[in-house]
Design a protein around this motif. Structure first.
Motif: not given
Length: 183
Positions: A34-43
């Motif tokens: 869940p900590a990837l939520e702010p970065h998911i669009e980059d990944l």
């Protein structure tokens, strides 16, 4: 898992997945991390094609824009590659091994309980259950040296202090690391 991984011999093929499968993979990864939520669009950008690289031994690697990002085996949980973990170090719990264990971890050895309970080692404060995916840090090093899975709970590791506590899944300089570096 990737100790002797060779991209020419071990990759059976790759397929671009449909957008519904891409959404499903993205959802599963966000549920696990869940900590990837702010970065998911980059990944995992919605507009970029996502490829599933099929390897021998039923391992699937998630690839976007030619970068290997996550992998899983037998439709199990997704593991981040070390490159993703180095870029986003706080997406998963961390375990630290002492200096004496580093050379063994980098040779694909599983992590023994005394390697994380000794003075140089460190376990998380909360009791993580068995099969939790963890980042394996090394004493005195900034970045993770491996990705592993707990073979027993944190409390069991502390109390037993004997045997294998963490399975070493992906480590620095294994075949997957070298394949990503060659890209």
């Amino acid at each position: 898992m990737f100790r002797k991984f060779n991209t020419k011999e071990d990759i059976a093929g790759q397929t671009q997945v449909k957008s519904s499968v891409q959404r499903s993979i993205r959802t599963k990864i966000l549920e696990q991390y869940p900590a990837l939520e702010p970065h998911i669009e980059d990944l995992l950008p919605k507009k970029s094609p996502l490829f599933l690289v099929k390897c021998l031994d039923r391992v699937n690697i998630v690839s976007v824009n030619g970068r290997y990002l996550f992998f899983n085996s037998f439709d199990g949980p997704f593991f981040p590659t070390l490159h993703v973990l180095h870029k986003y170090p706080d997406i998963m719990p961390k375990v630290q091994v002492d200096r004496g264990a580093i050379k063994f971890v980098l040779k694909a050895a599983d992590i023994m309980c005394p390697g994380v309970t000794s003075p140089g080692g460190r376990l998380p404060d909360e009791n993580l259950p068995c099969d939790t995916i963890v980042a394996i840090q090394a004493e005195g090093k900034e970045h993770a040296v491996a990705v592993g899975m707990l073979k027993m709970s944190v409390n069991d590791i502390k109390t037993t202090n004997k045997g294998v506590g963490i399975l070493n899944i992906h480590f620095l300089n294994d075949g997957l690391w070298k394949a990503i570096r060659a890209m």
